[in-house]
Design a protein around this motif. Structure first.
Motif, mmCIF file in Angstrom:
data_model
loop_
_atom_site.group_PDB
_atom_site.id
_atom_site.type_symbol
_atom_site.label_atom_id
_atom_site.label_comp_id
_atom_site.label_asym_id
_atom_site.label_seq_id
_atom_site.Cartn_x
_atom_site.Cartn_y
_atom_site.Cartn_z
ATOM 1 N N GLY A 82 0.818 -1.212 0.000
ATOM 2 C CA GLY A 82 0.000 0.000 0.000
ATOM 3 C C GLY A 82 0.851 1.261 0.000
ATOM 4 O O GLY A 82 0.534 2.237 -0.692
ATOM 5 N N LYS A 83 1.935 1.242 0.763
ATOM 6 C CA LYS A 83 2.852 2.387 0.789
ATOM 7 C C LYS A 83 3.474 2.598 -0.587
ATOM 8 O O LYS A 83 3.590 3.736 -1.067
ATOM 9 C CB LYS A 83 3.948 2.170 1.832
ATOM 10 C CG LYS A 83 4.919 3.335 1.978
ATOM 11 C CD LYS A 83 5.941 3.050 3.072
ATOM 12 C CE LYS A 83 6.878 4.244 3.243
ATOM 13 N NZ LYS A 83 7.621 4.583 2.020
ATOM 14 N N LEU A 84 3.873 1.503 -1.231
ATOM 15 C CA LEU A 84 4.425 1.599 -2.578
ATOM 16 C C LEU A 84 3.392 2.169 -3.542
ATOM 17 O O LEU A 84 3.706 3.035 -4.371
ATOM 18 C CB LEU A 84 4.873 0.219 -3.055
ATOM 19 C CG LEU A 84 5.342 0.122 -4.506
ATOM 20 C CD1 LEU A 84 6.580 0.971 -4.735
ATOM 21 C CD2 LEU A 84 5.614 -1.338 -4.884
ATOM 22 N N GLY A 85 2.146 1.697 -3.431
ATOM 23 C CA GLY A 85 1.083 2.209 -4.300
ATOM 24 C C GLY A 85 0.872 3.702 -4.139
ATOM 25 O O GLY A 85 0.695 4.438 -5.121
ATOM 26 N N ALA A 86 0.898 4.166 -2.889
ATOM 27 C CA ALA A 86 0.734 5.600 -2.633
ATOM 28 C C ALA A 86 1.942 6.392 -3.120
ATOM 29 O O ALA A 86 1.804 7.488 -3.672
ATOM 30 C CB ALA A 86 0.507 5.839 -1.138
ATOM 31 N N ASP A 87 3.138 5.842 -2.946
ATOM 32 C CA ASP A 87 4.369 6.537 -3.351
ATOM 33 C C ASP A 87 4.425 6.752 -4.867
ATOM 34 O O ASP A 87 4.816 7.833 -5.333
ATOM 35 C CB ASP A 87 5.599 5.744 -2.900
ATOM 36 C CG ASP A 87 5.865 5.878 -1.408
ATOM 37 O OD1 ASP A 87 5.274 6.781 -0.775
ATOM 38 O OD2 ASP A 87 6.648 5.068 -0.876
ATOM 39 N N SER A 95 -3.430 13.549 -6.450
ATOM 40 C CA SER A 95 -3.818 14.206 -5.204
ATOM 41 C C SER A 95 -3.659 13.265 -4.012
ATOM 42 O O SER A 95 -3.702 12.031 -4.159
ATOM 43 C CB SER A 95 -5.272 14.671 -5.285
ATOM 44 O OG SER A 95 -6.155 13.561 -5.314
ATOM 45 N N GLU A 96 -3.487 13.844 -2.817
ATOM 46 C CA GLU A 96 -3.312 13.046 -1.608
ATOM 47 C C GLU A 96 -4.518 12.136 -1.362
ATOM 48 O O GLU A 96 -4.363 10.983 -0.935
ATOM 49 C CB GLU A 96 -3.089 13.962 -0.403
ATOM 50 C CG GLU A 96 -1.759 14.705 -0.440
ATOM 51 C CD GLU A 96 -1.546 15.562 0.805
ATOM 52 O OE1 GLU A 96 -2.422 15.516 1.711
ATOM 53 O OE2 GLU A 96 -0.525 16.271 0.868
ATOM 54 N N LYS A 97 -5.711 12.641 -1.636
ATOM 55 C CA LYS A 97 -6.917 11.842 -1.449
ATOM 56 C C LYS A 97 -6.889 10.606 -2.336
ATOM 57 O O LYS A 97 -7.176 9.479 -1.871
ATOM 58 C CB LYS A 97 -8.157 12.685 -1.767
ATOM 59 C CG LYS A 97 -9.458 11.911 -1.680
ATOM 60 C CD LYS A 97 -10.641 12.787 -2.070
ATOM 61 C CE LYS A 97 -11.935 11.981 -2.076
ATOM 62 N NZ LYS A 97 -13.092 12.809 -2.489
ATOM 63 N N ASP A 98 -6.525 10.767 -3.596
ATOM 64 C CA ASP A 98 -6.493 9.641 -4.521
ATOM 65 C C ASP A 98 -5.323 8.705 -4.233
ATOM 66 O O ASP A 98 -5.403 7.499 -4.507
ATOM 67 C CB ASP A 98 -6.419 10.141 -5.957
ATOM 68 C CG ASP A 98 -7.749 10.715 -6.438
ATOM 69 O OD1 ASP A 98 -8.766 10.480 -5.754
ATOM 70 O OD2 ASP A 98 -7.765 11.401 -7.479
ATOM 71 N N GLY A 103 -4.064 4.096 -4.073
ATOM 72 C CA GLY A 103 -2.706 3.590 -3.903
ATOM 73 C C GLY A 103 -2.513 2.799 -2.622
ATOM 74 O O GLY A 103 -2.038 1.658 -2.649
ATOM 75 N N ALA A 104 -2.908 3.400 -1.499
ATOM 76 C CA ALA A 104 -2.673 2.767 -0.205
ATOM 77 C C ALA A 104 -3.486 1.491 -0.019
ATOM 78 O O ALA A 104 -3.159 0.653 0.827
ATOM 79 C CB ALA A 104 -2.992 3.750 0.920
ATOM 80 N N THR A 105 -4.552 1.321 -0.803
ATOM 81 C CA THR A 105 -5.386 0.117 -0.704
ATOM 82 C C THR A 105 -4.917 -0.995 -1.641
ATOM 83 O O THR A 105 -5.549 -2.054 -1.707
ATOM 84 C CB THR A 105 -6.856 0.454 -1.038
ATOM 85 O OG1 THR A 105 -6.923 1.026 -2.364
ATOM 86 C CG2 THR A 105 -7.425 1.452 -0.050
ATOM 87 N N LEU A 106 -3.823 -0.759 -2.342
ATOM 88 C CA LEU A 106 -3.350 -1.725 -3.341
ATOM 89 C C LEU A 106 -3.030 -3.077 -2.708
ATOM 90 O O LEU A 106 -3.421 -4.127 -3.223
ATOM 91 C CB LEU A 106 -2.113 -1.168 -4.054
ATOM 92 C CG LEU A 106 -1.548 -2.006 -5.200
ATOM 93 C CD1 LEU A 106 -2.558 -2.130 -6.331
ATOM 94 C CD2 LEU A 106 -0.248 -1.376 -5.714
ATOM 95 N N GLY A 137 -2.874 -3.822 8.251
ATOM 96 C CA GLY A 137 -1.689 -3.247 7.624
ATOM 97 C C GLY A 137 -2.022 -2.027 6.797
ATOM 98 O O GLY A 137 -1.335 -0.999 6.863
ATOM 99 N N THR A 138 -3.102 -2.121 6.011
ATOM 100 C CA THR A 138 -3.556 -0.973 5.218
ATOM 101 C C THR A 138 -4.022 0.160 6.118
ATOM 102 O O THR A 138 -3.735 1.329 5.871
ATOM 103 C CB THR A 138 -4.705 -1.406 4.281
ATOM 104 O OG1 THR A 138 -4.222 -2.428 3.406
ATOM 105 C CG2 THR A 138 -5.206 -0.237 3.454
ATOM 106 N N GLY A 139 -4.732 -0.200 7.187
ATOM 107 C CA GLY A 139 -5.227 0.815 8.125
ATOM 108 C C GLY A 139 -4.114 1.558 8.825
ATOM 109 O O GLY A 139 -4.243 2.759 9.115
ATOM 110 N N LEU A 140 -3.004 0.865 9.108
ATOM 111 C CA LEU A 140 -1.869 1.525 9.756
ATOM 112 C C LEU A 140 -1.318 2.633 8.878
ATOM 113 O O LEU A 140 -0.985 3.722 9.364
ATOM 114 C CB LEU A 140 -0.774 0.504 10.071
ATOM 115 C CG LEU A 140 0.498 1.067 10.705
ATOM 116 C CD1 LEU A 140 0.195 1.667 12.073
ATOM 117 C CD2 LEU A 140 1.571 -0.025 10.832
#
Length: 290
Positions: A82-87, A95-98, A103-106, A137-140
């Protein structure tokens, strides 16, 4: 030397996150993730699950197995993917929301799809415990971004080889790569907290972390009863660790090449002096712990 410097400059510029939406980058990220995820699931379905008998969708309760080390593995994977998806979406100027939404839910999305495949296999089944671990893990990751706009607490991993894999290589792996994925006896999962993020007015180094780890030892089968049945003994114990750590992403540098490398290697807990506690009331000091 001039050519090398130019190549590094171009790579550095390429790795720099975009300040605004960069559509070619975003499209490349979406296509790459969809293709890689789809092919991976297709490969698992054809090459792995096809070797086992299919069944109607079923669920299992495996929460008491492997001293919950497998659940921590799920949480770690969901967090890091999820971190990689957001990065990579941040690199694309999304945008941060998207970033959080797509990303973070990947990691959670991919692992849930794998869990569904398990559900249609007679050998396994859909595990609600695994599902909850994926969500945690995603929630963290998402929770910290919503609360602090930064990752103050990181899920990390470390591994050292043990003698247990040789006793049951079919379950615990053969060779370093397999054992690092399968041998729970050598795995440790860490919550690594950045001290400066919590005490911003302090003079503590920005890269200094304190880490709390969890591991298990003596694991040759999922449950204690199964291990006694197969091996006649169950010298299993839980291990708790306290150590310092380094947050590589907090090291100041203007090089986006180095930032990318630091971000990649930050998934691993830096080996440092560590104190170990067990549920057998043992205390041990490790000069360097992997």
């Amino acid at each position: 030397m001039s050519f090398s410097g130019l190549a590094q400059s171009k790579l550095n510029q390429f790795l720099k996150p975009s300040d605004t939406l960069h559509k070619p980058r975003r499209n490349a990220v979406v296509i790459t993730e969809a293709t890689a995820g789809g092919l991976t699931l297709l490969g698992l379905n054809q090459l792995w699950y096809s070797d086992f008998e299919r069944s109607k969708f079923q669920t299992i309760n495996d929460n008491n197995e492997w001293l919950q080390m497998d659940k921590l593995g799920h949480a770690f994977t969901a967090y890091q993917v999820g971190k990689l998806g957001a990065d990579v979406l941040n690199w694309s100027g999304v945008s941060e929301k998207d970033q959080l939404l797509y990303g973070a839910t990947l990691g959670f999305s991919f692992l849930t799809a794998v869990e569904v495949l398990d559900g249609f296999s007679k050998e396994w089944g859909f595990s609600w415990g695994d599902f909850a671990a994926n969500a945690s893990g995603t929630g963290l990751y998402i929770g910290q971004e919503l609360l602090w706009k930064e990752q103050r607490i990181t899920l990390k991993y470390s591994f050292h080889r043990t003698g247990f894999a040789a006793q049951r290589p079919d379950k615990l792996g053969i060779g370093l790569l397999e054992e690092s994925l399968k041998d729970y006896n050598g795995q440790t999962y860490w919550l690594s907290a950045n001290l400066h993020s919590f005490f911003k007015q302090s003079k503590l180094p920005k890269w200094l972390n304190v880490a709390f780890g969890y591991g298990g030892e003596g694991l040759l089968a999922g449950t204690e009863a199964k291990q006694i049945e197969l091996f006649g003994q169950h010298n299993r114990r839980r291990q708790y660790y306290l150590s310092l750590d380094i947050d590589l992403t907090k090291i100041n540098t203007n090089s986006h090449i180095l930032r990318t490398l630091f971000n990649i290697f930050n998934v691993v807990k830096v080996p440092l002096p560590t104190v170990e506690f067990t549920d057998k009331n043992d205390i041990k000091f490790h000069a360097i712990y992997f």
